[in-house]
Design a protein around this motif. Structure first.
Motif, short mmCIF file in Angstrom:
data_model
loop_
_atom_site.label_atom_id
_atom_site.label_comp_id
_atom_site.label_asym_id
_atom_site.label_seq_id
_atom_site.Cartn_x
_atom_site.Cartn_y
_atom_site.Cartn_z
N ASP A 189 0.80 -1.22 0.00
CA ASP A 189 0.00 0.00 0.00
C ASP A 189 0.83 1.28 0.00
O ASP A 189 0.32 2.36 0.29
N GLY A 190 2.13 1.17 -0.28
CA GLY A 190 2.95 2.37 -0.36
C GLY A 190 3.24 3.03 0.96
O GLY A 190 3.56 4.22 0.99
N VAL A 191 3.15 2.29 2.07
CA VAL A 191 3.44 2.86 3.38
C VAL A 191 4.96 3.03 3.51
O VAL A 191 5.72 2.06 3.34
N GLU A 192 5.41 4.23 3.81
CA GLU A 192 6.84 4.51 3.88
C GLU A 192 7.40 4.43 5.30
O GLU A 192 8.61 4.31 5.49
N ALA A 193 6.54 4.54 6.30
CA ALA A 193 6.97 4.43 7.70
C ALA A 193 5.79 3.88 8.50
O ALA A 193 4.63 4.20 8.22
N LEU A 194 6.09 3.04 9.50
CA LEU A 194 5.01 2.39 10.24
C LEU A 194 4.11 3.40 10.95
O LEU A 194 2.92 3.14 11.14
#
Length: 533
Positions: A401-406
């Protein structure tokens, strides 16, 4: 706020409360009220007692009017029973005010009442529920209600006449005030004499103690419940207060209170709905006295505050509903996210929009939200597969989903993690195989081997959409059908068989998380290894 007066129950009640307040006390702050007893865990059914007036009070504030929501803590009520799991020696405190009972063993709080108030207070703050808390211990022991008590005692014959309509047996020497014993602190007392002129009151206690006090100066006792509640309506000037179904039977506190509040205390009964019970998926009706019931704090560990608010806002008070602690929570979140998309697209119906707006914020402003809301079921699958390993979780969420940081996926990610840890049954946890199931691979027929080869060859499109098309498409290819072929009973059966085979090879059982998510979590190389390609 959209114009939703015809469809939104909160707006309708706000209209009625504003009109009633103008009739009763024009120009004054509007008073809404709730009452909770910290006698045990304050469960999600009790939360409706607070959420119903909160939503109405908040709508009134949104309209620019002064409104206060009073939350009466019934912490001067007697300790009735020792719940399961608490040292039986606590029975020596039965009959004492809840604020005079020691907290359960190991608690950091000073009293039984504070122990159970604290988590609810914290949960209300997280939910954005603005209340003015009132300790009934403080009110009674400070003498705040002294005149009201004297009035009730002077008019005890009128109160008794109302109560007698609902009794099967007559009561002699009815007295609406119950002293707490000055020696043992319990309410095992009997009033033996009272002088209306001097207000001298004599009582004896089962512990053997007895004394005579002046009621006009006595602050160690309280009005009985069916008199106490209407007294507070008049004292606080309450305009709106809901009540549970159990309060609406003949002879109940709501029915009796409505008949004595005017005659005895010169007040009026609030307007307010009867609210239905709240259940939990897989559980019977909640009861604090039995202990071990889900609380608002428990719910907020597995769902975000706006979602929990939404459950109470979208249903009319008379409608019962359930809160999911089982896998239904995934469907609930799907529904919540779908509503968010409808709102963003301007396609929500007025009642839907009103409930959504009441869930995501209050008159004071918006509630905290997850910046990048990945579907809950996806998060649950990922943290289950990775056993909460941050680096692995981030790798998968970046690909998914394109999450770059938690932190972009929090707090929803943390809620899903807690749900997996505490509520996903052990036999449904996902453990990816370390090595191929060679015995199963050796038993496969040519068609099954061909399906696995097609899967392995198609793993190059490493997107959720690509993997979804792949797992559904392999059985279509084997049947000689185009990729966009519509599902037939035969095709669905072939897909189910293929899915079951993949689950067995990857996690050793017939079912598991959604296959595209599982494949992405396992990784292409490991998938190829486990399917023997």
């Amino acid at each position: 706020m959209a114009d939703s007066a015809e469809t939104d129950w909160v707006s309708r009640f706000a209209d009625e409360v504003i009109s009633e307040a103008e009739r009763r006390a024009p120009g004054r702050t509007i008073v809404c009220a709730s009452g909770l007893s910290p006698s045990g865990p304050i469960h999600l059914g009790n939360l409706r007692e607070v959420m119903t007036p909160h939503l109405v009070a908040d709508e009134i504030r949104r309209r620019g009017l002064e409104c206060v929501h009073l939350l009466s803590w019934d912490d001067y009520d007697r300790f009735r029973r020792v719940p399961a799991g608490v040292d039986p020696s606590w029975d020596e405190h039965i009959g004492k005010p809840l604020t005079s009972v020691p907290a359960p063993p190991g608690s950091p709080y000073a009293s039984w009442a504070e122990h159970f108030k604290a988590p609810m207070t914290a949960a209300l703050a997280e939910l954005g529920v603005e209340v003015r808390g009132i300790s009934q211990t403080e009110q009674y022991s400070s003498g705040a209600y002294r005149e009201q008590i004297l009035r009730a005692v002077r008019k005890r014959a009128r109160i008794d006449a109302v109560l007698s309509r609902y009794r099967s047996k007559q009561v002699e020497d009815y007295f609406p005030y119950k002293p707490y014993c000055d020696l043992c602190e319990r309410d095992l007392t009997t009033v033996t004499a009272y002088d209306d002129e001097t207000t001298e009151l004599a009582y004896t206690c089962e512990c053997g103690f007895g004394e005579t006090v002046r009621l006009a100066e006595h602050d160690r006792g309280k009005l009985v419940w069916k008199v106490d509640w209407p007294m507070r309506w008049a004292y606080e000037g309450v305009i709106f207060e809901p009540s549970g179904v159990d309060h609406h039977s003949p002879g109940s506190a709501w029915i009796v209170g409505g008949q004595i509040v005017g005659d005895v205390f010169g007040g009026q009964q609030p307007i307010g709905p009867m609210y239905a019970f709240v259940g939990i998926s897989g559980m019977a009706k909640m009861s604090s006295s039995k202990g071990d019931v889900p609380t608002a704090a428990d719910a907020l560990e597995i769902m975000e505050a706006p979602v929990l608010r939404w459950l109470y806002a979208r249903r009319k008070p008379a409608q019962s509903f359930k809160i999911a602690f089982d896998q239904e929570i995934q469907r609930l979140y799907d529904e919540w996210d779908a509503l968010g998309r409808k709102v963003a697209a301007g396609q929500a119906q007025p009642a839907e929009l009103a409930a959504y707006n009441r869930a995501v914020g209050t008159a004071a402003g918006p509630l905290p939200a997850t910046p990048h809301p990945v579907p809950y079921r996806t998060l649950a699958s990922v943290v289950d597969i990775t056993t909460g390993h941050d680096a692995q979780t981030l790798r998968i969420l970046r690909d998914l989903d394109g999450v770059e940081a938690l932190d972009e996926a929090r707090p929803r990610l943390d809620r899903a993690q807690r749900w997996v840890d505490d509520h996903l049954p052990a036999d449904q946890r996902t453990r990816v195989r370390e090595s191929p199931d060679q015995e199963l691979l050796d038993s496969l027929d040519n068609e099954e081997r061909e399906g696995l080869r097609l899967l392995a060859d198609g793993l190059d499109d490493w997107t959720l959409e690509g993997l979804t098309a792949l797992v559904y498409g392999v059985p279509k290819l084997q049947a000689g059908l185009p990729a966009d072929a519509k599902a037939t009973p035969e095709l669905k059966a072939a897909q189910r068989a293929f899915f079951a085979l993949l689950y067995k090879l990857l996690v050793g059982r017939d079912t598991g998380p959604r296959l595209p998510t599982l494949l992405m979590a396992v990784g292409a190389d490991r998938v190829r290894k486990l399917v023997g390609a």
